[in-house]
Write a protein that holds these residues in place. Structure first.
Motif, PDB file in Angstrom:
ATOM      1  N   PRO A  55       6.888  54.490  37.124  1.00  7.53           N
ATOM      2  CA  PRO A  55       6.444  53.095  36.956  1.00  7.53           C
ATOM      3  C   PRO A  55       7.066  52.194  38.024  1.00  7.53           C
ATOM      4  CG  PRO A  55       7.121  54.040  34.842  1.00  7.53           C
ATOM      5  CD  PRO A  55       7.538  55.014  35.905  1.00  7.53           C
ATOM      6  N   ARG A  56       6.268  51.305  38.557  1.00  6.85           N
ATOM      7  CA  ARG A  56       6.744  50.411  39.610  1.00  6.85           C
ATOM      8  C   ARG A  56       7.484  49.235  38.999  1.00  6.85           C
ATOM      9  NH1 ARG A  56       1.104  49.556  42.601  1.00  6.85           N
ATOM     10  NH2 ARG A  56       2.304  48.097  43.871  1.00  6.85           N
ATOM     11  N   LYS A  57       8.574  48.843  39.659  1.00  4.58           N
ATOM     12  CA  LYS A  57       9.374  47.709  39.197  1.00  4.58           C
ATOM     13  C   LYS A  57       8.754  46.382  39.619  1.00  4.58           C
ATOM     14  CE  LYS A  57      12.742  49.932  37.163  1.00  4.58           C
ATOM     15  NZ  LYS A  57      12.964  49.777  35.680  1.00  4.58           N
ATOM     16  N   ASN A  58       8.061  46.384  40.743  1.00  5.11           N
ATOM     17  CA  ASN A  58       7.390  45.183  41.235  1.00  5.11           C
ATOM     18  C   ASN A  58       5.975  45.557  41.655  1.00  5.11           C
ATOM     19  OD1 ASN A  58       9.873  43.604  41.121  1.00  5.11           O
ATOM     20  ND2 ASN A  58      10.485  44.718  42.947  1.00  5.11           N
ATOM     21  N   ILE A  59       5.035  44.668  41.428  1.00  2.00           N
ATOM     22  CA  ILE A  59       3.648  44.885  41.820  1.00  2.00           C
ATOM     23  C   ILE A  59       3.170  43.659  42.583  1.00  2.00           C
ATOM     24  CG2 ILE A  59       1.269  45.114  41.004  1.00  2.00           C
ATOM     25  CD1 ILE A  59       2.307  46.793  38.710  1.00  2.00           C
ATOM     26  N   GLN A  60       2.674  43.885  43.792  1.00  2.00           N
ATOM     27  CA  GLN A  60       2.218  42.778  44.628  1.00  2.00           C
ATOM     28  C   GLN A  60       0.745  42.937  44.973  1.00  2.00           C
ATOM     29  OE1 GLN A  60       4.580  41.205  48.009  1.00  2.00           O
ATOM     30  NE2 GLN A  60       2.847  41.713  49.288  1.00  2.00           N
ATOM     31  N   VAL A  61       0.028  41.830  44.946  1.00  2.00           N
ATOM     32  CA  VAL A  61      -1.345  41.767  45.450  1.00  2.00           C
ATOM     33  C   VAL A  61      -1.407  40.583  46.406  1.00  2.00           C
ATOM     34  CG1 VAL A  61      -3.779  41.440  44.897  1.00  2.00           C
ATOM     35  CG2 VAL A  61      -2.331  42.785  43.369  1.00  2.00           C
ATOM     36  N   SER A  62      -1.735  40.844  47.651  1.00  2.00           N
ATOM     37  CA  SER A  62      -1.805  39.781  48.654  1.00  2.00           C
ATOM     38  C   SER A  62      -2.925  40.097  49.624  1.00  2.00           C
ATOM     39  CB  SER A  62      -0.479  39.640  49.403  1.00  2.00           C
ATOM     40  OG  SER A  62      -0.197  40.832  50.115  1.00  2.00           O
ATOM     41  N   ARG A  63      -3.295  39.091  50.401  1.00  2.00           N
ATOM     42  CA  ARG A  63      -4.380  39.308  51.343  1.00  2.00           C
ATOM     43  C   ARG A  63      -4.382  38.207  52.393  1.00  2.00           C
ATOM     44  NH1 ARG A  63     -10.127  39.738  48.705  1.00  2.00           N
ATOM     45  NH2 ARG A  63      -9.203  41.665  47.943  1.00  2.00           N
ATOM     46  N   SER A  64      -4.732  38.609  53.612  1.00  2.00           N
ATOM     47  CA  SER A  64      -5.037  37.625  54.646  1.00  2.00           C
ATOM     48  C   SER A  64      -6.479  37.182  54.443  1.00  2.00           C
ATOM     49  CB  SER A  64      -4.861  38.228  56.041  1.00  2.00           C
ATOM     50  OG  SER A  64      -3.501  38.550  56.279  1.00  2.00           O
ATOM     51  N   ALA A 117      -5.937  28.113  45.431  1.00  2.00           N
ATOM     52  CA  ALA A 117      -5.634  28.350  44.015  1.00  2.00           C
ATOM     53  C   ALA A 117      -6.504  29.458  43.450  1.00  2.00           C
ATOM     54  CB  ALA A 117      -5.843  27.055  43.231  1.00  2.00           C
ATOM     55  N   GLN A 118      -7.760  29.478  43.831  1.00  2.00           N
ATOM     56  CA  GLN A 118      -8.673  30.523  43.379  1.00  2.00           C
ATOM     57  C   GLN A 118      -8.202  31.893  43.857  1.00  2.00           C
ATOM     58  OE1 GLN A 118     -12.585  30.134  45.011  1.00  2.00           O
ATOM     59  NE2 GLN A 118     -13.288  32.083  44.196  1.00  2.00           N
ATOM     60  N   ALA A 119      -7.772  31.967  45.116  1.00  2.00           N
ATOM     61  CA  ALA A 119      -7.279  33.230  45.658  1.00  2.00           C
ATOM     62  C   ALA A 119      -6.062  33.719  44.872  1.00  2.00           C
ATOM     63  CB  ALA A 119      -6.919  33.058  47.130  1.00  2.00           C
ATOM     64  N   LEU A 120      -5.109  32.823  44.619  1.00  2.00           N
ATOM     65  CA  LEU A 120      -3.904  33.208  43.881  1.00  2.00           C
ATOM     66  C   LEU A 120      -4.246  33.664  42.475  1.00  2.00           C
ATOM     67  CD1 LEU A 120      -1.445  30.409  45.048  1.00  2.00           C
ATOM     68  CD2 LEU A 120      -1.269  32.849  45.556  1.00  2.00           C
ATOM     69  N   ALA A 121      -5.194  32.978  41.827  1.00  2.00           N
ATOM     70  CA  ALA A 121      -5.596  33.377  40.486  1.00  2.00           C
ATOM     71  C   ALA A 121      -6.195  34.778  40.488  1.00  2.00           C
ATOM     72  CB  ALA A 121      -6.594  32.367  39.920  1.00  2.00           C
ATOM     73  N   THR A 122      -7.034  35.061  41.479  1.00  2.00           N
ATOM     74  CA  THR A 122      -7.636  36.393  41.577  1.00  2.00           C
ATOM     75  C   THR A 122      -6.581  37.459  41.801  1.00  2.00           C
ATOM     76  OG1 THR A 122      -9.643  35.407  42.496  1.00  2.00           O
ATOM     77  CG2 THR A 122      -9.343  37.772  42.822  1.00  2.00           C
ATOM     78  N   PHE A 123      -5.619  37.180  42.675  1.00  2.00           N
ATOM     79  CA  PHE A 123      -4.547  38.141  42.937  1.00  2.00           C
ATOM     80  C   PHE A 123      -3.695  38.374  41.685  1.00  2.00           C
ATOM     81  CE2 PHE A 123      -4.557  36.464  47.583  1.00  2.00           C
ATOM     82  CZ  PHE A 123      -5.780  37.079  47.790  1.00  2.00           C
ATOM     83  N   ALA A 124      -3.434  37.289  40.948  1.00  2.00           N
ATOM     84  CA  ALA A 124      -2.632  37.406  39.727  1.00  2.00           C
ATOM     85  C   ALA A 124      -3.337  38.274  38.693  1.00  2.00           C
ATOM     86  CB  ALA A 124      -2.351  36.018  39.156  1.00  2.00           C
ATOM     87  N   VAL A 125      -4.642  38.087  38.541  1.00  2.00           N
ATOM     88  CA  VAL A 125      -5.406  38.884  37.577  1.00  2.00           C
ATOM     89  C   VAL A 125      -5.348  40.363  37.939  1.00  2.00           C
ATOM     90  CG1 VAL A 125      -7.730  39.355  36.710  1.00  2.00           C
ATOM     91  CG2 VAL A 125      -6.937  36.993  36.903  1.00  2.00           C
ATOM     92  N   ARG A 126      -5.523  40.666  39.218  1.00  2.00           N
ATOM     93  CA  ARG A 126      -5.527  42.071  39.640  1.00  2.00           C
ATOM     94  C   ARG A 126      -4.138  42.701  39.503  1.00  2.00           C
ATOM     95  NH1 ARG A 126      -9.639  41.490  44.866  1.00  2.00           N
ATOM     96  NH2 ARG A 126     -11.433  40.817  43.605  1.00  2.00           N
ATOM     97  N   ALA A 127      -3.105  41.925  39.790  1.00  2.00           N
ATOM     98  CA  ALA A 127      -1.745  42.443  39.623  1.00  2.00           C
ATOM     99  C   ALA A 127      -1.455  42.721  38.148  1.00  2.00           C
ATOM    100  CB  ALA A 127      -0.734  41.455  40.190  1.00  2.00           C
ATOM    101  N   ALA A 128      -1.915  41.829  37.259  1.00  2.00           N
ATOM    102  CA  ALA A 128      -1.683  42.009  35.824  1.00  2.00           C
ATOM    103  C   ALA A 128      -2.388  43.259  35.298  1.00  2.00           C
ATOM    104  CB  ALA A 128      -2.153  40.773  35.061  1.00  2.00           C
ATOM    105  N   LYS A 167      -3.063  45.977  37.049  1.00  2.00           N
ATOM    106  CA  LYS A 167      -2.279  47.121  37.527  1.00  2.00           C
ATOM    107  C   LYS A 167      -1.031  47.315  36.681  1.00  2.00           C
ATOM    108  CE  LYS A 167      -3.707  46.881  42.398  1.00  2.00           C
ATOM    109  NZ  LYS A 167      -3.229  46.732  43.798  1.00  2.00           N
ATOM    110  N   MET A 168      -0.396  46.221  36.314  1.00  2.00           N
ATOM    111  CA  MET A 168       0.832  46.314  35.528  1.00  2.00           C
ATOM    112  C   MET A 168       0.560  46.886  34.141  1.00  2.00           C
ATOM    113  SD  MET A 168       3.473  43.253  34.516  1.00  2.00           S
ATOM    114  CE  MET A 168       2.186  42.354  33.636  1.00  2.00           C
ATOM    115  N   ARG A 169      -0.524  46.456  33.515  1.00  2.00           N
ATOM    116  CA  ARG A 169      -0.823  46.953  32.160  1.00  2.00           C
ATOM    117  C   ARG A 169      -1.204  48.435  32.175  1.00  2.00           C
ATOM    118  NH1 ARG A 169      -3.062  41.734  31.644  1.00  2.00           N
ATOM    119  NH2 ARG A 169      -5.166  42.484  32.116  1.00  2.00           N
ATOM    120  N   ARG A 170      -1.714  48.914  33.306  1.00  2.00           N
ATOM    121  CA  ARG A 170      -2.034  50.344  33.391  1.00  2.00           C
ATOM    122  C   ARG A 170      -0.795  51.204  33.216  1.00  2.00           C
ATOM    123  NH1 ARG A 170      -5.846  50.096  38.739  1.00  2.00           N
ATOM    124  NH2 ARG A 170      -7.706  49.188  37.761  1.00  2.00           N
ATOM    125  N   GLN A 171       0.360  50.698  33.634  1.00  2.00           N
ATOM    126  CA  GLN A 171       1.605  51.441  33.461  1.00  2.00           C
ATOM    127  C   GLN A 171       2.390  50.937  32.255  1.00  2.00           C
ATOM    128  OE1 GLN A 171       3.616  50.564  37.269  1.00  2.00           O
ATOM    129  NE2 GLN A 171       5.047  49.262  36.145  1.00  2.00           N
TER     130      GLN A 171
END
Length: 448
Positions: free
Chosen positions: A243-252, A264-275, A277-281
């Motif tokens: 299990p990963r201790k930190n999960i990052q989603v970022s993009r140029s 703000a929309q970009a950050l919200a999308t990244f947060a959803v995708r990171a969450a 991934k986190m729940r999968r583990q």
């Protein structure tokens, strides 16, 4: 029983995935570009022969690719991820124990072949089965340790052979002399220079060092590396992902934007995708890190804002994570800049089954039961029907109107948001269809 590790690696994986569904590319040079079509991240053998380098900026070789009829593709990670899943599933059917090492690599426990009369035939059958069932070509390295298996895989690719075995101690010195020290698994650029200064030019030179001396002058990691090259197994097969201790989603972003709603929309999308991934583990985050940045390659005014937002208790609910991201964004956002990159990182992830947390001794899960059920339902539906089938309003352009202070001018703000809703998304001018993950992109076969 002698241990027998295998390392199977998909050849030019991204390019091979594109070729599976376009057979006409079989002998044609193929390259795959990074996010925003920035630089080369995968090359077919024909592209390598043309001299196209890994990491080459595409704008520098655009005309070269046209002259030499190079097929160019944007990264299609949904296709590559699904093809990787298929390859790994086949390996788990054929081999008792498999460690998925990366999207295109897996360590195998081939010890069951110890009493096989012709192990080489078994290696070829494994490679051939993967190719027949998926269309992906692979190379196999075999050795008594994971490091030697990795070295054998590299040697197989260097000689364009389907497999290479380093099981026989008698032939090992000759083979390892062919492998430069920079190609040894775990040897980075800094270590290459240090070992080269000591006279180590090849993997065999490294294998001849005294492990105790290496431990005194380097670290236990390098000591294990030398022992593994000598044939003493120190690394076990990890069949369960850590299990990963930190999960990052970022993009140029595909293009720069100064619109607050878009960032703000970009950050919200990244947060959803990171969450997700986190729940999968089965994890819950203790803090959220948010950052935004301008284009560091431009001469215009630069700004980089970042903040870590601590959470009262570890949480996995996307809604609560989004609230933390929004709070962090409000702290770091500065108007008047053109933003090029943003990201969200979930920090210090704990198992959801944690029962002893200071101050919350009797809580089995720090999300409310209804939140847990809601997240499970959303994740299940999105897995079944496709990502973003159900999504949060903050991922869309229109709901971001809450950031606009002037309500009278809301109509104009909404039209601007809709007009540039995709500004933060990556450019993908050469992306192929999602042949295996989208019904509308299924390949069509015409019979004559």
């Amino acid at each position: 029983m002698t241990r027998r590790f295998g390392l199977i690696d998909c050849n030019s994986f991204y390019a091979s995935c594109e070729r599976v569904f376009q057979p006409s590319l079989a002998q044609r040079p193929v390259i795959v570009l990074s996010n925003n079509d920035g630089c080369v991240v995968a090359r077919s053998p024909e592209a390598k022969q043309l001299g196209i380098r890994m990491g080459e900026p595409f704008f520098k070789i655009r005309h070269f690719c046209r002259r030499h009829d190079v097929a160019v593709f944007s990264s299609n990670y949904r296709l590559y991820g699904d093809m990787s899943r298929r390859v790994m599933q086949i390996l788990t059917l054929l081999v008792p124990r498999v460690e998925v090492y990366s999207i295109d690599e897996a360590f195998l426990d081939l010890s069951f072949l110890e009493k096989t009369a012709d192990p080489d035939a078994s290696y070829l059958k494994l490679i051939d089965t993967v190719h027949k069932w998926t269309g992906i070509p692979t190379a196999l390295g075999v050795g008594p340790t994971k490091t030697l298996a990795k070295a054998a895989n590299r040697l197989a690719k260097m000689t364009e052979a389907p497999f290479c075995s380093l099981m026989a101690p008698a032939t090992r010195p000759e083979r390892l002399r062919q492998l430069p020290i920079g190609d040894v698994w775990g040897i980075g650029r800094r270590l290459v220079k240090k070992f080269t200064d000591l006279g180590c030019q090849t993997a065999w030179d490294l294998a001849r060092l005294d492990p105790a001396w290496v431990r005194r002058n380097f670290t236990v990691v390098q000591q294990q590396l030398v022992l593994e090259l000598q044939g003493d197994s120190c690394l076990t097969l990890e069949t369960e992902p850590t299990p990963r201790k930190n999960i990052q989603v970022s993009r140029s972003f595909g293009r720069k934007t100064s619109d607050r709603n878009e960032v703000a929309q970009a950050l919200a999308t990244f947060a959803v995708r990171a969450a997700v991934k986190m729940r999968r583990q089965q994890g819950a985050a203790s803090a959220v890190y948010v950052y935004i940045a301008t284009d560091r390659f431009q001469k215009e005014h630069q700004y980089h804002g970042a903040v870590a937002v601590p959470l009262d208790t570890p949480i996995s609910s996307t809604g609560r994570i989004l609230r933390a991201v929004t709070a962090g964004f409000r702290q770091i956002y500065r108007p008047g800049y053109w933003y090029k990159k943003a990201g969200v990182m979930l920090l210090d992830i704990k198992p959801m089954s944690t029962t002893a947390v200071p101050g919350y001794l009797f809580e089995l899960n720090h999300d409310r039961p209804e939140e847990v059920r809601l997240m499970e339902t959303i994740d299940r539906l999105n897995r079944r029907l496709g990502r973003d089938t159900i999504h949060f309003g903050s991922e869309c352009a229109a709901p971001e109107k809450r950031f606009d202070k002037d309500r009278d001018d809301q109509k104009g703000a909404d039209s601007r948001s809709e007009k540039t809703a995709a500004a933060w998304q990556s450019s993908c001018a050469f992306r192929s269809p999602c042949y295996t993950t989208r019904w509308t992109d299924l390949p069509t076969a015409l019979a004559r």
